[in-house]
Every structure is written in C-alpha cells, then in structure tokens.
Design a protein around this motif. Structure first.
Motif, PDB file in Angstrom:
ATOM      1  N   LEU A  94       0.833  -1.194   0.000  1.00 54.43           N
ATOM      2  CA  LEU A  94       0.000   0.000   0.000  1.00 54.43           C
ATOM      3  C   LEU A  94       0.873   1.251   0.000  1.00 54.43           C
ATOM      4  CD1 LEU A  94      -2.617   1.683   0.512  1.00 54.43           C
ATOM      5  CD2 LEU A  94      -2.274   1.217   2.955  1.00 54.43           C
ATOM      6  N   VAL A  95       1.824   1.255   0.907  1.00 56.23           N
ATOM      7  CA  VAL A  95       2.685   2.425   1.119  1.00 56.23           C
ATOM      8  C   VAL A  95       3.623   2.602  -0.070  1.00 56.23           C
ATOM      9  CG1 VAL A  95       4.573   3.296   2.545  1.00 56.23           C
ATOM     10  CG2 VAL A  95       2.555   2.301   3.624  1.00 56.23           C
ATOM     11  N   GLN A  96       3.847   3.842  -0.455  1.00 61.25           N
ATOM     12  CA  GLN A  96       4.834   4.145  -1.499  1.00 61.25           C
ATOM     13  C   GLN A  96       6.018   4.932  -0.927  1.00 61.25           C
ATOM     14  OE1 GLN A  96       2.417   6.160  -4.383  1.00 61.25           O
ATOM     15  NE2 GLN A  96       1.319   4.301  -4.949  1.00 61.25           N
ATOM     16  N   TRP A  97       5.726   6.032  -0.220  1.00 61.00           N
ATOM     17  CA  TRP A  97       6.783   6.849   0.381  1.00 61.00           C
ATOM     18  C   TRP A  97       6.440   7.142   1.822  1.00 61.00           C
ATOM     19  CZ3 TRP A  97      10.761   6.752  -2.691  1.00 61.00           C
ATOM     20  CH2 TRP A  97      10.576   6.683  -4.074  1.00 61.00           C
ATOM     21  N   VAL A  98       7.450   7.076   2.670  1.00 58.56           N
ATOM     22  CA  VAL A  98       7.285   7.293   4.110  1.00 58.56           C
ATOM     23  C   VAL A  98       8.225   8.408   4.540  1.00 58.56           C
ATOM     24  CG1 VAL A  98       7.342   6.245   6.391  1.00 58.56           C
ATOM     25  CG2 VAL A  98       6.794   4.834   4.395  1.00 58.56           C
ATOM     26  N   LEU A  99       7.662   9.490   5.053  1.00 59.96           N
ATOM     27  CA  LEU A  99       8.444  10.594   5.589  1.00 59.96           C
ATOM     28  C   LEU A  99       8.403  10.513   7.109  1.00 59.96           C
ATOM     29  CD1 LEU A  99      10.012  13.257   5.395  1.00 59.96           C
ATOM     30  CD2 LEU A  99       7.819  14.444   5.137  1.00 59.96           C
ATOM     31  N   VAL A 105       2.619   9.249   5.147  1.00 61.04           N
ATOM     32  CA  VAL A 105       2.662   8.266   4.071  1.00 61.04           C
ATOM     33  C   VAL A 105       1.921   8.831   2.869  1.00 61.04           C
ATOM     34  CG1 VAL A 105       1.733   6.035   3.331  1.00 61.04           C
ATOM     35  CG2 VAL A 105       2.860   6.249   5.550  1.00 61.04           C
ATOM     36  N   THR A 106       2.494   8.646   1.685  1.00 60.31           N
ATOM     37  CA  THR A 106       1.849   9.072   0.451  1.00 60.31           C
ATOM     38  C   THR A 106       1.544   7.859  -0.424  1.00 60.31           C
ATOM     39  OG1 THR A 106       2.948  11.220   0.451  1.00 60.31           O
ATOM     40  CG2 THR A 106       2.101  10.447  -1.651  1.00 60.31           C
ATOM     41  N   VAL A 107       0.317   7.821  -0.942  1.00 61.20           N
ATOM     42  CA  VAL A 107      -0.080   6.815  -1.924  1.00 61.20           C
ATOM     43  C   VAL A 107      -0.613   7.584  -3.132  1.00 61.20           C
ATOM     44  CG1 VAL A 107      -1.507   4.805  -2.425  1.00 61.20           C
ATOM     45  CG2 VAL A 107      -0.688   5.209  -0.087  1.00 61.20           C
ATOM     46  N   SER A 108       0.186   7.641  -4.199  1.00 63.29           N
ATOM     47  CA  SER A 108      -0.232   8.328  -5.412  1.00 63.29           C
ATOM     48  C   SER A 108      -0.985   7.370  -6.332  1.00 63.29           C
ATOM     49  CB  SER A 108       0.984   8.898  -6.135  1.00 63.29           C
ATOM     50  OG  SER A 108       1.656   9.852  -5.329  1.00 63.29           O
TER      51      SER A 108
END
Length: 412
Positions: A288-293, A301-304
């Motif tokens: 699910l997760v793409q990028w974790v800051l 968390v960003t999911v584009s």
C-alpha cells in the motif's frame, strides 16, 4: 492599477509576490482560510500531504529563497533513496541521478544497456506510449525504479502514464545536484506557509481569504468585474487579474476554456509519533505504502494514483500502512520504538489531486484567455506534469504576462 490574484496555492503566491515586489498593488484571494492550496498545512498542524522537491526544481526552490524558507528544506537521504521491496525483502539505496549509477551499489535493479536505451527513448520524447509498454522488456527496472518515479511525478499508473510526460522529468535529472531530494524539515506550516504569509505581507500583498470567486463579468474580451463572496470588485482601466485555480474552477468561470477533464487521487496518511533521530524518507515497493516521511513529530505516508485506496476506509488503511512502515523501519534500522498496534491515523484524500497524465497531451490553456486576465496553475504549464515546480513556473509566467499588460497600460 490593481492586480487581483485568485487562488493562493503555489502558483498564486509566486505570481502575487513577484508582481508586488515589482511595484504593483496586489490583492491575493482564496476561498480557503489559509494560503497554500494543495501544499497547505491543516488547522491541527498536520501537512495536507507529503511534498518533496528535487534539486532540478529551480523555480520552486527560487520561491523558497524569495520567502526566506530555503533553510527549512533538508536532504534526508543524500546517499540515495532507501527502497524496500516487500516481495523479497530486498533493501537497497537507489540513486535518482543516472550519473551516480556508475556506483553498482546505487544502481536500480535490472539496469542494463537495453534498459538505458528505453530510458533514453522516453527522455528524448520522440514518441508517446504507455510507460509500461516502453519498459515491457525490462520488468525489474520498471518495478524498482521507473514505476515509483512515474507514480510519484505523474500520479498516474504506468499502464496508462505517458512516456513523453515522464521524459520531461527524466531530462531534468541529469544535471549536477538535479536529483537531490528535499523535504520540509518541520512541516509545511513552519517551512512554507508561515514564511510565505510573512513575505507576502512584507511585500504589501493584501490577503483576502475565505471567499470564493463566484463569477467573472466580461466585456470586449476583458474581465470587468470579479464577483467574490458577497461583493463585486469592479476592474477599472488598467486593472488586471490572475486565476491560479484548479482546471474545473477555471472552466466554470471562463466560457469555452478547454481544460483537463480526467483526474487522479492521492491518499495521505499521518501517524503521530514522538520519534528520535533525523528526518528520513523511505520508499516501499509492492504494498500500500509508497513513500514514508519520518520526522520527530510524526510519520506521513503518500499513496499516489490511489484509485482504489481513495474509497477504502481508514479502519483498514491504517493497520495495512502501519505494518509496512514497521517493516521498512526495521529494514533500514530506524531508531525508537515501533509498536505493533498502529497509533491514531489521520487520512487526507485528494480525489482530484492532479490531472491524469495519460498518452497524448491535454489541452494547453492560453496564458491570457482575456486581455487583462492570465491563467496560472500546475495544469497550465505544458513542459512538466502537474507538480510544485510546474505551479511555480506557471506563476512566474502569469506574473510576466500581466506585468507586460500593466506596462502597456501605463504607456497607453
């Protein structure tokens, strides 16, 4: 002569600041109570979403310099982006800059001479095909490098994403420092919104927030009145306006304007956590997760290209995302306690975050649809997909166009 800038996102702020510092009387309007648009901080201090800049984003970084905010944007992963593949547990550091691939440890998985040729063909932009089709013979390179880049930059799944639009991004990654990734150290509030508002106020920009532009009255190819909230602002001789608004709003206000009609969502999840250590930025493949800051104040968390996830309930999204965050934290040795149970989670769903960047270019909006009115916004910049950099460039272009009109008016 007055300038009314409607829309206080990045494009509108860039235009308003440039025109005010050039000596023009500028009023910046927005329907929201705060500036920032999609780069806003929410009332509780949470960022709207995880926004990152690249070293190649000269216009966006120039705006940070102009508002005195550049110091607050840091490079969390100078040695390459950490990427965890959930399929096989492989944890790598991948360089975004092709010149750095001379180091085998920083090359994307599956990189080959043929893969380089495929990347080069997209960068050349000679043809336009779905990214997945261009990379079909290089599945490992597609999965481990091209797909994450495509989804992040174009917010469109690789099966439909335009290779020509991705090529616009790839061409920018070759310069020195172009692939440096920067994030707001403390959040969009302290590192963007607060300094932007202070700079706009210091430049003499009048802020009028909390009222929507309902309609525009036109005559003889000019805007003669702006109907904002419950009042009507008459535009006198020499007065001008800039619309820095989403495409559907611009189309509502300007008859016959052709704009992108298909959009893609972005999902952002925010977990509070009192952390330790520096700011980190991690990528995850196959989940699910793409990028974790990761910041000391919390995790974003960003999911584009979140077509399915935008309709999923937070009750199922949060535990899925947290499990993947814990796995990534363990893989890259992030310090602190990572309990199994997820902390409270706030979801922010932007259902029309950007246009869908499919094969074939969308309609190109005229910069000056009316003689005294310019358009701005990431969707109006044809040289890039809808990004912060495109928004900043469009704001600069709108300010230049209106500045010329004002100069002509003074001469007249």
């Amino acid at each position: 002569m007055s300038v009314h800038v409607v829309g206080a996102g990045i494009a509108g702020m860039v235009a308003a600041l440039a025109l005010s510092r050039a000596g023009h009387a500028v009023t910046l309007h927005d329907a929201a109570p705060l500036v920032g648009g999609r780069c806003r901080a929410l009332p509780d201090g949470t960022d709207n979403g995880t926004h990152a800049l690249m070293g190649a984003n000269h216009a966006a970084l120039g705006f940070l310099d102009a508002i005195g905010a550049r110091e607050g944007w840091v490079e969390p992963e100078p040695d390459g982006l950490p990427l965890l593949d959930l399929a096989d547990g492989a944890a790598r550091r991948i360089a975004a800059a092709p010149l750095a691939w001379r180091d085998p440890a920083r090359r994307p998985p599956g990189l080959s001479f043929g893969g380089l040729l495929a990347l080069g063909s997209m960068a050349a932009g000679i043809t336009d095909r779905p990214v997945a089709a261009v990379m079909a013979r290089h599945p490992a390179l597609l999965r481990g490098f091209v797909e994450p880049l495509t989804v992040a930059a174009l917010n469109t799944p690789v099966a439909e994403a335009s290779s020509a639009r991705l090529g616009q991004v790839l061409r920018r990654l070759g310069g020195a420092g172009a692939a440096r990734l920067l994030v707001a150290r403390d959040g969009l509030g302290p590192n963007l919104i607060t300094p932007a508002m202070a700079a706009l106020e210091a430049a003499g920009v009048a802020l009028r927030l909390g009222a929507r532009l309902r309609a525009i009255t036109t005559a003889e190819q000019q805007a003669v009145a702006l109907h904002i909230g419950g009042e009507t602002l008459t535009l006198g001789t020499g007065d001008t306006a800039i619309l820095a608004m989403p495409p559907w709003e611009a189309a509502r206000l300007i008859t016959g304007l052709r704009v992108p009609e298909r959009h893609a969502p972005i999902l952002n999840l925010h977990f509070p956590r009192a952390g330790v250590g520096p700011v980190r930025f991690l990528g995850v493949l196959g989940g699910l997760v793409q990028w974790v800051l990761v910041r000391p104040s919390g995790i974003s968390v960003t999911v584009s290209a979140a077509d399915a996830e935008a309709d999923e309930a937070i009750e199922t999204l949060a535990p899925r995302a947290w499990a993947e965050i814990r796995t990534a934290a363990a893989a890259f040795g992030l310090p602190g306690d990572w309990p199994k149970a997820p902390p409270g989670c706030r979801a922010v769903k932007e259902r029309r975050a950007t246009p869908r960047h499919g094969v074939g270019f969308p309609p190109v909006a005229p910069r000056l649809p009316l003689r005294n009115l310019a358009l701005a916004g990431d969707w109006t910049w044809p040289g890039l997909p809808a990004t912060i950099e495109a928004a900043a460039l469009s704001g600069e272009a709108a300010a230049t166009a209106i500045g010329r009109q004002l100069t002509r008016g003074r001469r007249g």
